[in-house]
Scaffold this motif. Sequence first.
Motif, PDB file in Angstrom:
ATOM      1  N   THR A  76      18.693 -22.850  45.634  1.00 25.96           N
ATOM      2  CA  THR A  76      19.984 -22.364  45.157  1.00 25.96           C
ATOM      3  C   THR A  76      19.930 -22.253  43.630  1.00 25.96           C
ATOM      4  O   THR A  76      19.007 -22.777  42.985  1.00 25.96           O
ATOM      5  N   LYS A  77      20.924 -21.590  43.057  1.00 26.31           N
ATOM      6  CA  LYS A  77      20.975 -21.426  41.600  1.00 26.31           C
ATOM      7  C   LYS A  77      21.001 -22.785  40.902  1.00 26.31           C
ATOM      8  O   LYS A  77      20.293 -23.006  39.909  1.00 26.31           O
ATOM      9  N   ARG A  78      21.797 -23.721  41.416  1.00 26.95           N
ATOM     10  CA  ARG A  78      21.895 -25.044  40.804  1.00 26.95           C
ATOM     11  C   ARG A  78      20.589 -25.823  40.963  1.00 26.95           C
ATOM     12  O   ARG A  78      20.153 -26.524  40.037  1.00 26.95           O
ATOM     13  N   LYS A  99      17.622 -24.582  41.052  1.00 29.44           N
ATOM     14  CA  LYS A  99      16.686 -24.031  40.072  1.00 29.44           C
ATOM     15  C   LYS A  99      16.943 -24.631  38.691  1.00 29.44           C
ATOM     16  O   LYS A  99      16.005 -24.975  37.965  1.00 29.44           O
ATOM     17  N   GLN A 100      18.225 -24.760  38.334  1.00 32.45           N
ATOM     18  CA  GLN A 100      18.572 -25.328  37.027  1.00 32.45           C
ATOM     19  C   GLN A 100      18.100 -26.779  36.920  1.00 32.45           C
ATOM     20  O   GLN A 100      17.531 -27.187  35.900  1.00 32.45           O
ATOM     21  N   VAL A 101      18.332 -27.546  37.970  1.00 29.29           N
ATOM     22  CA  VAL A 101      17.910 -28.949  37.979  1.00 29.29           C
ATOM     23  C   VAL A 101      16.392 -29.045  37.889  1.00 29.29           C
ATOM     24  O   VAL A 101      15.842 -29.854  37.125  1.00 29.29           O
ATOM     25  N   LEU A 102      15.702 -28.209  38.655  1.00 30.18           N
ATOM     26  CA  LEU A 102      14.238 -28.213  38.645  1.00 30.18           C
ATOM     27  C   LEU A 102      13.693 -27.867  37.261  1.00 30.18           C
ATOM     28  O   LEU A 102      12.731 -28.491  36.777  1.00 30.18           O
ATOM     29  N   GLN A 103      14.289 -26.886  36.610  1.00 33.32           N
ATOM     30  CA  GLN A 103      13.841 -26.489  35.271  1.00 33.32           C
ATOM     31  C   GLN A 103      14.006 -27.625  34.265  1.00 33.32           C
ATOM     32  O   GLN A 103      13.141 -27.843  33.407  1.00 33.32           O
ATOM     33  N   ASP A 135      20.766 -36.729  41.495  1.00 34.27           N
ATOM     34  CA  ASP A 135      19.820 -37.413  42.384  1.00 34.27           C
ATOM     35  C   ASP A 135      19.826 -36.777  43.778  1.00 34.27           C
ATOM     36  O   ASP A 135      18.780 -36.681  44.438  1.00 34.27           O
ATOM     37  N   ASN A 136      20.993 -36.331  44.218  1.00 34.55           N
ATOM     38  CA  ASN A 136      21.074 -35.647  45.513  1.00 34.55           C
ATOM     39  C   ASN A 136      20.325 -34.314  45.474  1.00 34.55           C
ATOM     40  O   ASN A 136      19.657 -33.937  46.442  1.00 34.55           O
ATOM     41  N   TYR A 137      20.436 -33.592  44.349  1.00 37.53           N
ATOM     42  CA  TYR A 137      19.685 -32.342  44.193  1.00 37.53           C
ATOM     43  C   TYR A 137      18.185 -32.622  44.202  1.00 37.53           C
ATOM     44  O   TYR A 137      17.398 -31.863  44.778  1.00 37.53           O
ATOM     45  N   ALA A 159       5.662 -27.036  40.894  1.00 38.48           N
ATOM     46  CA  ALA A 159       6.543 -25.988  40.365  1.00 38.48           C
ATOM     47  C   ALA A 159       5.851 -25.211  39.250  1.00 38.48           C
ATOM     48  O   ALA A 159       5.972 -23.988  39.157  1.00 38.48           O
ATOM     49  N   ILE A 160       5.102 -25.929  38.419  1.00 37.09           N
ATOM     50  CA  ILE A 160       4.380 -25.281  37.317  1.00 37.09           C
ATOM     51  C   ILE A 160       3.205 -24.467  37.849  1.00 37.09           C
ATOM     52  O   ILE A 160       2.996 -23.313  37.462  1.00 37.09           O
ATOM     53  N   MET A 161       2.439 -25.053  38.771  1.00 39.27           N
ATOM     54  CA  MET A 161       1.252 -24.386  39.318  1.00 39.27           C
ATOM     55  C   MET A 161       1.609 -23.132  40.105  1.00 39.27           C
ATOM     56  O   MET A 161       0.903 -22.123  40.046  1.00 39.27           O
ATOM     57  N   GLU A 162       2.717 -23.184  40.860  1.00 40.98           N
ATOM     58  CA  GLU A 162       3.074 -22.063  41.728  1.00 40.98           C
ATOM     59  C   GLU A 162       4.147 -21.159  41.122  1.00 40.98           C
ATOM     60  O   GLU A 162       4.706 -20.303  41.806  1.00 40.98           O
ATOM     61  N   ASP A 163       4.418 -21.370  39.832  1.00 41.33           N
ATOM     62  CA  ASP A 163       5.301 -20.473  39.079  1.00 41.33           C
ATOM     63  C   ASP A 163       6.695 -20.370  39.684  1.00 41.33           C
ATOM     64  O   ASP A 163       7.230 -19.284  39.884  1.00 41.33           O
ATOM     65  N   TRP A 164       7.302 -21.535  39.979  1.00 45.63           N
ATOM     66  CA  TRP A 164       8.669 -21.535  40.500  1.00 45.63           C
ATOM     67  C   TRP A 164       9.696 -21.524  39.374  1.00 45.63           C
ATOM     68  O   TRP A 164      10.883 -21.348  39.628  1.00 45.63           O
ATOM     69  N   LEU A 165       9.263 -21.757  38.158  1.00 49.11           N
ATOM     70  CA  LEU A 165      10.207 -21.938  37.049  1.00 49.11           C
ATOM     71  C   LEU A 165      10.563 -20.611  36.388  1.00 49.11           C
ATOM     72  O   LEU A 165       9.808 -19.656  36.466  1.00 49.11           O
TER      73      LEU A 165
END
Length: 255
Positions: A196-198, A200-204, A227-229, A249-255
Amino acid sequence: MKPLFTNEAKKIWGEIAKNAKIESHSYELEIHKKLLELFQAGSFYYFIFDVKNGEYEFISPEITTILGYPTDIKVMDHLENIHPQDQPYFLNFENTLREFFAKLPVDKKQKYKVRYDFRIKNSLGKYVRILHQLVILQHDDLGNIYKSLGIHTDISQLKKSGAPALSFIGLEGEPSYINVKSKKIYRPAITLELFTKREKQVLQLFAAGKSSLETGAFLNLSKLTVDNYRKKLLLKTNSKNLNALVSRAIMEDWL
């Protein structure tokens, strides 16, 4: 996954056709009869598929209305527009189809229709859910299949969510097999469309080295919510911990 996806599809079709001895004859009457067996209410287009060569022999002009594609579109270009999360389902279903028809006696191969669904991107970039149905149009004396007839019906309004499902529908009194379980030979690739959009933001922010507390402050969320995300991200990506998640995430270019 696109090159792998299309190559694997061609490999499965090659197994289905094997060394089929192709006979040339008109099957216009057969097509009209089988279209009645495949008919599904809704907008649809039909096609004849050359299994041995992995190409369309014919596509009806309604494909342009439903998906915005030209009638001379190549199979591989068509398949590459299938939703990334549905591509493994497509391959697993096609492999199950191969095994199912390989076990059928020759005289029963044309007494079944295959039915499953998937999402595919139209020419405007919007995903449409298609009900894919097909029957065997031609096979040789040994049962090697080389021509099939299919119908693609837009069922976007009928099925808005849920995983694709496979069924084999018996014709002429043959038994049907509904919601058949397929071997999970091919598994979904992780793509940004999974998040989800959120998320992605948390992951970044995690990738930038932020803690849950810092991420929450930046996004105006509580630490508990962040923490739930994080738990959802770990679950979706099958990652053991946050470090593994960020590394992948870095290796597979999810960011």
